[in-house]
Design a protein around this motif. Structure first.
Motif, PDB file in Angstrom:
ATOM      1  N   ALA A  80      -2.465  10.210   4.451  1.00  0.00           N
ATOM      2  CA  ALA A  80      -2.656   8.917   3.789  1.00  0.00           C
ATOM      3  C   ALA A  80      -3.624   9.018   2.616  1.00  0.00           C
ATOM      4  CB  ALA A  80      -3.141   7.874   4.792  1.00  0.00           C
ATOM      5  N   SER A 100       0.824  -1.196   0.000  1.00  0.00           N
ATOM      6  CA  SER A 100       0.000   0.000   0.000  1.00  0.00           C
ATOM      7  C   SER A 100       0.863   1.254   0.000  1.00  0.00           C
ATOM      8  CB  SER A 100      -0.901   0.015   1.230  1.00  0.00           C
ATOM      9  OG  SER A 100      -1.545   1.250   1.350  1.00  0.00           O
ATOM     10  N   ASP A 135      -2.398   2.648   7.781  1.00  0.00           N
ATOM     11  CA  ASP A 135      -2.374   2.079   6.429  1.00  0.00           C
ATOM     12  C   ASP A 135      -3.828   1.882   6.023  1.00  0.00           C
ATOM     13  OD1 ASP A 135      -2.203   0.602   4.089  1.00  0.00           O
ATOM     14  OD2 ASP A 135      -0.815  -0.891   4.899  1.00  0.00           O
ATOM     15  N   ARG A 170      -0.348   5.177   3.089  1.00  0.00           N
ATOM     16  CA  ARG A 170       0.121   5.061   4.457  1.00  0.00           C
ATOM     17  C   ARG A 170       0.608   6.415   4.938  1.00  0.00           C
ATOM     18  NH1 ARG A 170       4.127  -0.202   4.570  1.00  0.00           N
ATOM     19  NH2 ARG A 170       2.558  -1.773   4.093  1.00  0.00           N
TER      20      ARG A 170
END
Length: 196
Positions: A83, A2, A22, A5
């Motif tokens: 994020a 991912s 995340d 984050r």
């Protein structure tokens, strides 16, 4: 892996907070704030939001829990904002109803880039453990400002623990929907072309 984050640290004379998130995680959480009910609510947030969350907080709990609760909300909001990036591809708006026994919590939110909170709750006790009930609203407001989201929250019920838990679970579920990637979306979900 991912890319949605973020890790944010904030240190003041009152608290030292570290949050890692995340958005594409599985609900894994590792939380230690020194405020038991806050830990419980953050775990519910991660599980129902299905994002991984790490929170480590050291605050001036010898005074009270206000600064710790407030500052965790600030740093968590900052981490959510980072994020989410420029918000490209996200659904943007999310909402959820969550029942918790006799209580019913509702949260609707918009990753609009504009912060604002409307909050409706009535509490029957001054605190749940070390978490003053008036700080539930303050937590939501502080998070919304830093995450740059518009947030509406409402809860009904009789038991304050159930009401607070219904709200945090609804917040997690609304975040999950709003931050989900829409495979049909190209770019930012705004007629303006930006959410800045």
């Amino acid at each position: 892996m991912s890319t949605r984050r973020a890790a944010v640290e904030r240190e003041t004379s009152e608290t030292n907070i570290r949050v890692g998130i995340d958005l594409d995680g599985s609900g894994r959480h590792d939380i230690s704030t020194g405020v038991g009910f806050l830990d419980h609510m953050l775990a519910a947030l991660a599980v129902h939001g299905i994002f991984d969350l790490e929170v480590e907080a050291a605050g001036d709990l010898h005074i009270d829990s206000h600064h710790t609760i407030e500052d965790v909300a600030i740093v968590l909001g900052q981490a959510l904002n980072l994020a989410a990036g420029d918000r490209s591809g996200i659904i943007r708006v999310g909402f959820a109803f969550v029942p918790m026994d006799e209580s019913l919590g509702f949260v609707a939110l918009d990753f609009s880039g504009r912060s604002g909170t409307v909050f409706e709750a009535e509490w029957s006790t001054p605190a749940i453990g070390q978490f003053p009930t008036d700080l539930v609203q303050h937590f939501f407001e502080s998070l919304a400002v830093q995450a740059r989201i518009t947030l509406h929250a409402k809860v009904t019920g009789r038991n304050d623990h159930h009401q607070a838990e219904a709200l945090f679970k609804a917040l997690g579920r609304a975040l999950r929907v709003a931050l989900e990637i829409d495979p049909r979306r190209v770019g930012v979900p705004s007629t303006k072309g930006t959410l800045e």
